[in-house]
Scaffold this active site. Sequence first.
Site, PDB file in Angstrom:
ATOM      1  N   ASP A  36     -32.941  59.699  21.129  1.00 18.54           N
ATOM      2  CA  ASP A  36     -31.878  60.683  20.912  1.00 18.54           C
ATOM      3  C   ASP A  36     -30.534  60.133  21.385  1.00 18.54           C
ATOM      4  O   ASP A  36     -30.471  59.408  22.380  1.00 18.54           O
ATOM      5  CB  ASP A  36     -32.215  61.961  21.683  1.00 18.54           C
ATOM      6  CG  ASP A  36     -31.348  63.134  21.270  1.00 18.54           C
ATOM      7  OD1 ASP A  36     -30.765  63.090  20.170  1.00 18.54           O
ATOM      8  OD2 ASP A  36     -31.245  64.096  22.049  1.00 18.54           O
ATOM      9  N   ASN A  38     -27.881  58.849  19.072  1.00 22.11           N
ATOM     10  CA  ASN A  38     -27.153  57.927  18.192  1.00 22.11           C
ATOM     11  C   ASN A  38     -25.792  58.481  17.790  1.00 22.11           C
ATOM     12  O   ASN A  38     -24.776  57.772  17.818  1.00 22.11           O
ATOM     13  CB  ASN A  38     -27.967  57.640  16.928  1.00 22.11           C
ATOM     14  CG  ASN A  38     -29.207  56.826  17.196  1.00 22.11           C
ATOM     15  OD1 ASN A  38     -29.342  56.221  18.254  1.00 22.11           O
ATOM     16  ND2 ASN A  38     -30.124  56.809  16.246  1.00 22.11           N
ATOM     17  N   ASN A  84     -34.854  67.247  10.258  1.00 23.98           N
ATOM     18  CA  ASN A  84     -33.694  66.392  10.001  1.00 23.98           C
ATOM     19  C   ASN A  84     -33.195  66.457   8.563  1.00 23.98           C
ATOM     20  O   ASN A  84     -32.072  66.020   8.265  1.00 23.98           O
ATOM     21  CB  ASN A  84     -34.005  64.937  10.362  1.00 23.98           C
ATOM     22  CG  ASN A  84     -34.053  64.677  11.846  1.00 23.98           C
ATOM     23  OD1 ASN A  84     -34.699  63.732  12.302  1.00 23.98           O
ATOM     24  ND2 ASN A  84     -33.378  65.510  12.638  1.00 23.98           N
ATOM     25  N   ARG A 204     -37.484  60.325  26.954  1.00 21.75           N
ATOM     26  CA  ARG A 204     -36.474  60.986  26.125  1.00 21.75           C
ATOM     27  C   ARG A 204     -35.102  60.525  26.586  1.00 21.75           C
ATOM     28  O   ARG A 204     -34.752  60.629  27.762  1.00 21.75           O
ATOM     29  CB  ARG A 204     -36.561  62.504  26.221  1.00 21.75           C
ATOM     30  CG  ARG A 204     -35.344  63.159  25.547  1.00 21.75           C
ATOM     31  CD  ARG A 204     -35.664  64.368  24.761  1.00 21.75           C
ATOM     32  NE  ARG A 204     -34.569  64.657  23.828  1.00 21.75           N
ATOM     33  CZ  ARG A 204     -34.629  65.541  22.862  1.00 21.75           C
ATOM     34  NH1 ARG A 204     -35.732  66.231  22.666  1.00 21.75           N
ATOM     35  NH2 ARG A 204     -33.615  65.752  22.052  1.00 21.75           N
ATOM     36  N   ILE A 211     -38.848  68.706  24.098  1.00 23.06           N
ATOM     37  CA  ILE A 211     -39.660  67.740  23.357  1.00 23.06           C
ATOM     38  C   ILE A 211     -39.474  67.846  21.849  1.00 23.06           C
ATOM     39  O   ILE A 211     -40.029  67.040  21.100  1.00 23.06           O
ATOM     40  CB  ILE A 211     -41.153  67.838  23.722  1.00 23.06           C
ATOM     41  CG1 ILE A 211     -41.708  69.232  23.419  1.00 23.06           C
ATOM     42  CG2 ILE A 211     -41.368  67.487  25.181  1.00 23.06           C
ATOM     43  CD1 ILE A 211     -43.207  69.320  23.643  1.00 23.06           C
TER      44      ILE A 211
END
Length: 266
Positions: A36, A38, A84, A204, A211
């Site tokens: 996670d 980007n 997504n 993470r 999660i």
Amino acid sequence: MKTPIAIGAEKKSLITPLPASIDPLRLPEHIAIIMDGNGRWANAKKLPRAMGHSAGVDALKQTLRLCNDWGIGVLTVYAFSTENWSRPKEEVNFLMTLFERVLKKELEALNLEEVQISFLGDLDQLPTRLQDLINEATELTSGNNGIRFNVCTNYGGRRELVLAAQKLAQRVLQGDLDPSFIDEHTFAGELLTSSYADPDLLIRTSGEMRISNFLLWQLAYAEIHVTDTLWPDFDSISLTKALIDYQSRRRRFGGVDPTVNDYDQV
């Protein structure tokens, strides 16, 4: 722990040694990662989000090779969730193209490094060319003896559980399964991850404390390491910190620490 794969003298010289701060006998067999950050990485640098995703690929390549070198048996990453698809169409199209480009470019090298690649998720919804590449990668690397690399693509944990329940229901309807025989082992056998053990460690990035519909069944007893590091900045130091954190835990799987007995003091 899986023995690191070395192919010839040249390959041996390229293996990154395990840091001295990590106990090689207490490594997790299976690491799962929610990659996670980007977009936030790109925004912070005033770059297009696409640049963040490309930088994230570089971080993944490094992490995969470190895990392979250090003897981790399985690495499972959350690459693209069922949710997504709701992102802007331009971003989704870029991600599909990025998947295709990276697979084409890296497949030969990954095969030489003995990586065994699998893709987990509803792959039928992906572009046809990407599906063809996924099938090629899976078939080409199926006999390899290095790390098992699972890429969760168009994956959702709830969807996986629903599909598993449907498969069991179908077996019952066909008379192949007595409902009274359904237990945790039977249910787990219908999951996409049925051929290997559940994750020992979940990492993470980006500091988020959730999660995100990832491996809902499989993470039941995983140790969780959350880092504020954004995924494109995740490196060997980040992975080392996660492993040190993991090795500092006492894994009890719902039980108690056998070294502690408060009842003797009552």
